[in-house]
Design an enzyme around this catalytic site. Structure first.
Site, mmCIF file in Angstrom:
data_model
loop_
_atom_site.group_PDB
_atom_site.id
_atom_site.type_symbol
_atom_site.label_atom_id
_atom_site.label_comp_id
_atom_site.label_asym_id
_atom_site.label_seq_id
_atom_site.Cartn_x
_atom_site.Cartn_y
_atom_site.Cartn_z
ATOM 1 N N CYS A 173 0.870 -1.182 0.000
ATOM 2 C CA CYS A 173 0.000 0.000 0.000
ATOM 3 C C CYS A 173 0.905 1.230 0.000
ATOM 4 O O CYS A 173 2.077 1.132 -0.391
ATOM 5 C CB CYS A 173 -0.987 -0.026 1.171
ATOM 6 S SG CYS A 173 -0.226 0.051 2.808
ATOM 7 N N ASN B 298 2.343 1.467 4.385
ATOM 8 C CA ASN B 298 2.651 0.199 5.075
ATOM 9 C C ASN B 298 2.369 0.273 6.578
ATOM 10 O O ASN B 298 3.035 -0.377 7.375
ATOM 11 C CB ASN B 298 4.114 -0.241 4.820
ATOM 12 C CG ASN B 298 4.418 -1.683 5.224
ATOM 13 O OD1 ASN B 298 5.545 -2.009 5.600
ATOM 14 N ND2 ASN B 298 3.448 -2.554 5.174
ATOM 15 N N CYS C 174 -1.305 0.816 7.460
ATOM 16 C CA CYS C 174 -2.748 0.558 7.609
ATOM 17 C C CYS C 174 -3.183 -0.674 6.816
ATOM 18 O O CYS C 174 -3.352 -1.762 7.370
ATOM 19 C CB CYS C 174 -3.567 1.779 7.165
ATOM 20 S SG CYS C 174 -3.209 3.284 8.110
ATOM 21 N N ARG C 175 -3.356 -0.505 5.487
ATOM 22 C CA ARG C 175 -3.953 -1.583 4.695
ATOM 23 C C ARG C 175 -3.062 -2.804 4.559
ATOM 24 O O ARG C 175 -3.519 -3.935 4.769
ATOM 25 C CB ARG C 175 -4.320 -1.056 3.300
ATOM 26 C CG ARG C 175 -5.447 -0.064 3.326
ATOM 27 C CD ARG C 175 -5.564 0.673 2.026
ATOM 28 N NE ARG C 175 -4.425 1.588 1.822
ATOM 29 C CZ ARG C 175 -4.229 2.330 0.750
ATOM 30 N NH1 ARG C 175 -5.083 2.260 -0.246
ATOM 31 N NH2 ARG C 175 -3.193 3.144 0.661
ATOM 32 N N SER C 176 -1.795 -2.602 4.152
ATOM 33 C CA SER C 176 -0.974 -3.793 3.873
ATOM 34 C C SER C 176 -0.616 -4.584 5.126
ATOM 35 O O SER C 176 -0.598 -5.821 5.065
ATOM 36 C CB SER C 176 0.254 -3.460 3.016
ATOM 37 O OG SER C 176 1.088 -2.520 3.613
ATOM 38 N N ASP D 228 -8.000 3.784 1.139
ATOM 39 C CA ASP D 228 -7.098 4.250 2.192
ATOM 40 C C ASP D 228 -7.905 4.731 3.405
ATOM 41 O O ASP D 228 -8.672 5.678 3.298
ATOM 42 C CB ASP D 228 -6.274 5.401 1.606
ATOM 43 C CG ASP D 228 -5.200 5.889 2.548
ATOM 44 O OD1 ASP D 228 -5.189 5.458 3.718
ATOM 45 O OD2 ASP D 228 -4.378 6.710 2.109
HETATM 46 P P1 4NP Z 1 -1.715 2.865 4.137
HETATM 47 O O1 4NP Z 1 -2.306 4.240 4.706
HETATM 48 O O2 4NP Z 1 -1.203 3.148 2.743
HETATM 49 O O3 4NP Z 1 -2.908 1.967 4.113
HETATM 50 O O4 4NP Z 1 -0.646 2.428 5.088
HETATM 51 C C1 4NP Z 1 -1.547 5.418 4.766
HETATM 52 C C2 4NP Z 1 -0.655 5.614 5.788
HETATM 53 C C3 4NP Z 1 0.078 6.793 5.849
HETATM 54 C C4 4NP Z 1 -0.089 7.742 4.869
HETATM 55 C C5 4NP Z 1 -0.978 7.542 3.832
HETATM 56 C C6 4NP Z 1 -1.707 6.367 3.779
HETATM 57 N N1 4NP Z 1 0.647 8.947 4.935
HETATM 58 O O5 4NP Z 1 0.444 9.810 4.080
HETATM 59 O O6 4NP Z 1 1.483 9.118 5.836
#
Ligand code: 4NP
Length: 165
Positions: free
Chosen positions: A11, A14, A16-18, A126
């Site tokens: 994702c 790294n 939240c989703r992954s 997201d």
């Molecule tokens: P992820 O979510 O891609 O599911 O881990 C996010 C985590 C952090 C950020 C964006 C999305 N960020 O912009 O810091």
């Protein structure tokens, strides 16, 4: 003994989703009795959170479903992941595009959407700017995908490059 199948969920951050998909996949693969033949990891296309544990809301969502993500640490996708893994499974279309752009020419890994690889529609949205309900929804979605992937692997129908990536 044959080499294990290596899957990397990707994702953006790294955190939240992954990591949620990694935890769900590991749990469902273990439940299916396939732990010895499948390896799961996750990474982000961005490195802002490298070294950090998953978002507390992701840890809480997984914990509600009996999965512990607290030991995971974020890392950025590396060029060698395209050689080390059989498939890079992306959460959404932006991740898919970024992963393809980061890949060395001729990398061996298949690059695909996680949901599509699971035989399901849609992308994993997201949840970072959202709340608990969004994280719960993402957990259910990635766990559904993990169950489908475990079932397909168990049935021997989830071949790498089964679909054009
Ligand atoms: P992820 O979510 O891609 O599911 O881990 C996010 C985590 C952090 C950020 C964006 C999305 N960020 O912009 O810091």
């Amino acid at each position: 003994m044959t080499e294990p199948l290596r899957l990397l969920v990707v994702c953006l951050g790294n955190i939240c989703r992954s990591p949620m998909a990694e935890g769900a996949l590991r749990a469902r693969i273990e439940e299916a009795g396939l732990s010895a033949s499948v390896r799961i990891d996750s990474a982000g296309t961005g490195g802002w959170h490298a070294g950090e544990p998953p978002d507390p809301r992701a840890i809480a969502a997984a914990r509600r479903h009996g999965v512990d993500l607290s030991g995971l640490r974020a890392r950025k996708l590396q060029a060698r992941d395209f050689e080390r893994f059989d498939a890079l499974l992306c959460a959404d279309h932006a991740n898919l595009r970024d992963v393809r752009a980061m890949g060395p020419a001729g990398g061996r890994a298949e690059v695909a959407l996680l949901m599509e690889w699971a035989g399901q529609a849609g992308v994993v949205p997201d949840p970072y700017g959202g709340g608990e309900a969004d994280f719960e929804r993402v957990w259910r979605q990635v766990d559904g995908a993990a169950q489908a992937i475990a079932a397909r692997l168990r049935a021997g129908t989830a071949s790498v490059r089964a679909r054009t990536g």
